[in-house]
Design a protein around this motif. Structure first.
Motif, PDB file in Angstrom:
ATOM      1  N   HIS A  99      50.425   7.691 -29.021  1.00 60.35           N
ATOM      2  CA  HIS A  99      50.365   7.483 -30.472  1.00 60.35           C
ATOM      3  C   HIS A  99      49.023   6.871 -30.859  1.00 60.35           C
ATOM      4  N   TYR A 100      48.584   5.895 -30.090  1.00 63.28           N
ATOM      5  CA  TYR A 100      47.298   5.248 -30.381  1.00 63.28           C
ATOM      6  C   TYR A 100      46.133   6.216 -30.168  1.00 63.28           C
ATOM      7  N   ALA A 106      45.845   8.767 -32.984  1.00 61.20           N
ATOM      8  CA  ALA A 106      45.743   8.290 -34.368  1.00 61.20           C
ATOM      9  C   ALA A 106      44.352   8.567 -34.922  1.00 61.20           C
ATOM     10  N   GLN A 127      40.766   8.065 -36.500  1.00 59.87           N
ATOM     11  CA  GLN A 127      39.837   6.946 -36.351  1.00 59.87           C
ATOM     12  C   GLN A 127      39.817   6.068 -37.595  1.00 59.87           C
ATOM     13  N   SER A 140      42.343   5.086 -39.402  1.00 56.37           N
ATOM     14  CA  SER A 140      43.501   4.206 -39.597  1.00 56.37           C
ATOM     15  C   SER A 140      43.266   2.848 -38.945  1.00 56.37           C
ATOM     16  N   PHE A 191      43.258  -0.380 -36.686  1.00 56.86           N
ATOM     17  CA  PHE A 191      43.551  -0.525 -35.266  1.00 56.86           C
ATOM     18  C   PHE A 191      44.830  -1.323 -35.034  1.00 56.86           C
ATOM     19  N   TRP A 244      47.558  -1.507 -36.809  1.00 54.10           N
ATOM     20  CA  TRP A 244      48.733  -0.662 -37.017  1.00 54.10           C
ATOM     21  C   TRP A 244      48.913   0.306 -35.861  1.00 54.10           C
ATOM     22  N   GLN A 245      47.809   0.879 -35.379  1.00 52.70           N
ATOM     23  CA  GLN A 245      47.885   1.829 -34.271  1.00 52.70           C
ATOM     24  C   GLN A 245      48.455   1.191 -33.005  1.00 52.70           C
TER      25      GLN A 245
END
Length: 581
Positions: A422-423, A426, A428, A430, A432, A434-435
């Motif tokens: 997921h990370y 994600a 770029q 968004s 970090f 939250w990721q």
């Protein structure tokens, strides 16, 4: 943090227990929520247990209901409540009351033993004499020694003897401790004590006795697992045993029972018991064949998850074994556990470690964890490194190398693999934090070192606070090895400056030590000290250029000349683990 008057109540109970003026014990222990709010859980537990003891003196009745209400107020009112100390204290209060009602020396002795676990100052406290006084009033002929030389105290005495390489004294103390742990159903502690006995026999050169003890340990664990139904532990379930650094006031432990007499064990509890069986097996193999890899495996299985292991007596004890059985064929540093190496790897994020160094460190740790049978740690250390790599050097490279381990990782930590994916996928743009939130939330369940909080920031790390550590002869700066074998003049200088740094003034200021004072305390000339510091600074800068993308300033660690100090603006902490090695 405010100071509660709980301490005053405890002192009043101490005076009562020692024969002082008798007050209303029930009133003393009826503590308000406001007073409890800022108290450590262990201090609350001590006060309630001493109140229970005082209440039964002079023929008094149980006040369990009052103690229970106070405990409930603490649970509801204080964020400091962990649920890992007070519940056991309430169980042992019931045990104490039974002992008084039945006039049972065995139950009173057991209650004292439960109270002492993890409490280094127990022998100097008011409790041994209080238990002895109550026993005397009940007409029981129980010596004070029975309440003071508890299993935890005997274990600590055994550790001190093993640290001094006195195997015979260690054996005697460990055997006394193990007998009590087995009697009182401290299954995890008893499994641990078997390993201590194996160590003591090996220190004495009795490999056959060590093997027999390891067999007895395996039989003991198998019997516990055969007689206790195993259940799958859920995330919100309490386990019979806890593993990890636990502190509350003067209480501190690494392995503990969460209940006085566990009836049901989880699969995680079973794994913990087997952990010490595996430690003994690796130790015997290591001493039989002198293989460093087996020494490492024993060390890693024993210490994984124990962040304060370095400050314990065990590195010194493991070193005694290596000295005896390897004939000095190779250097071995028992401070450099795989778990500590993991901690050091995570620290290197802040100084922007280069990709090759990061991957080499991660794969080395992975192989070491895997050989020790710690498959979960082996998996998570790779995922941690992949995220560090992606954050520092881009996601493409991280995906490329960690994918090679995908077949191994998915069955072991599927949720963490998904969180990593997921990370890595994600956008770029968004945030970090939250990721990474799901991944960070999953880590603690696997006994992992602290994750760098800067990883969740939107900006690159600002490495302005370094960790300087002496691991035996190895010198580490923010996770980077500066010297495998630190020159003695530098070790002596860092020890003196480190002591001044750790014991700084109340305002946080770190004083400069004059060249003359440093010369006297290291037994070296000012010129030699200046040369030592200069070489150290040059070496630090050279190694940082090779291993990181961070330009280290000259006085980042040692500041000044002709006066010297550890730079308080750059050094976050200094750890000296060299004295015990």
């Amino acid at each position: 943090m405010q100071t509660s008057s709980l301490a005053e109540r405890f002192h009043a109970l101490e005076r009562h227990a020692s024969g002082g003026p008798r007050g209303d014990v029930e009133d003393v222990v009826d503590v308000s929520a406001a007073e409890l709010r800022f108290a450590d859980e262990h201090d609350v537990a001590q006060t309630l247990v001493l109140g229970a003891l005082c209440a039964r003196m002079n023929g008094g009745a149980s006040i369990t209901s009052t103690l229970g209400r106070t405990a409930e107020r603490y649970v509801k009112s204080s964020i400091l409540y962990t649920g890992r100390i007070l519940p056991r204290a309430m169980e042992l209060i019931e045990l104490l009351d039974r002992g008084a009602d039945e006039k049972s020396p065995d139950l009173l002795t057991e209650a004292a033993d439960h109270l002492s676990q993890g409490w280094a100052d127990y022998p100097q406290s008011a409790f041994p004499a209080a238990f002895a006084r109550l026993a005397g009033e009940l007409g029981l002929d129980v010596p004070l020694r029975q309440f003071s030389e508890v299993s935890f105290v005997s274990w600590k005495q055994g550790l001190a003897s093993a640290t001094a390489n006195d195997a015979e004294r260690a054996l005697s103390s460990f055997e006394v401790s193990l007998d009590r742990y087995r009697d009182y159903r401290y299954y995890a502690d008893a499994a641990w004590l078997h390993t201590d006995l194996v160590i003591a026999h090996l220190l004495a050169g009795r490999e056959d006795r060590a093997s027999a003890t390891a067999e007895a340990q395996r039989d003991y664990v198998e019997e516990i697992l055969r007689t206790h139904p195993l259940v799958e532990g859920a995330g919100d379930e309490s386990y019979a045993f806890h593993l990890g650094d636990v502190r509350s006031g003067s209480y501190g432990t690494f392995v503990e029972s969460s209940t006085v007499r566990p009836d049901v064990l989880t699969t995680r509890d079973a794994a913990l018991l087997k952990r010490y069986v595996h430690t003994s097996q690796y130790l015997i193999a290591a001493c039989r064949y002198g293989a460093r890899r087996d020494f490492d495996a024993a060390l890693d299985v024993f210490s994984c998850g124990w962040s304060t292991f370095q400050a314990s007596p065990y590195p010194r004890i493991f070193l005694h074994l290596a000295d005896r059985y390897t004939d000095n064929r190779h250097d071995w540093n028992p401070h450099l556990t795989a778990y500590e190496g993991w901690h050091r790897m995570l620290r290197t994020y802040r100084i922007r470690v280069k990709p090759g160094v990061l991957i080499d460190t991660a794969t080395t740790l992975h192989d070491r964890f895997a050989y020790a049978g710690l498959q979960t740690s082996a998996a998570v250390v790779l995922l941690d490194a992949a995220i560090l790599h992606a954050r520092l050097h881009g996601k493409t490279g991280a995906v490329e190398w960690v994918t090679r381990y995908l077949e191994e990782l998915r069955p072991v930590v599927p949720e963490m693999v998904n969180a990593t994916a997921h990370y890595l996928q994600a956008p770029q743009s968004s945030p970090f934090q939250w990721q990474l939130s799901k991944y960070i939330g999953l880590r603690p369940a696997h006994m992992t070192p602290e994750f760098p909080v800067e990883l969740g920031a939107d900006t690159a790390p600002d490495p302005d606070r370094f960790e300087v550590a002496l691991y035996g002869s190895l010198l580490s700066l923010e996770g980077i090895t500066i010297y495998e074998a630190t020159p003695q003049p530098l070790t002596d200088t860092l020890k003196v400056l480190g002591e001044s740094f750790v014991h700084r003034k109340p305002d946080g200021e770190v004083p400069f030590l004059s060249a003359t004072e440093l010369s006297q305390r290291t037994n070296r000339t000012p010129a030699a000290i200046a040369q030592t510091v200069r070489r150290f600074r040059n070496t630090c800068q050279k190694i940082f250029r090779e291993a990181t993308e961070y330009e280290l300033i000259q006085d980042a660690v040692i500041q000044g000349r002709p006066g010297y100090r550890l730079n308080p603006a750059k050094v976050q902490r200094f750890r000296d683990y060299s004295s015990g090695s």
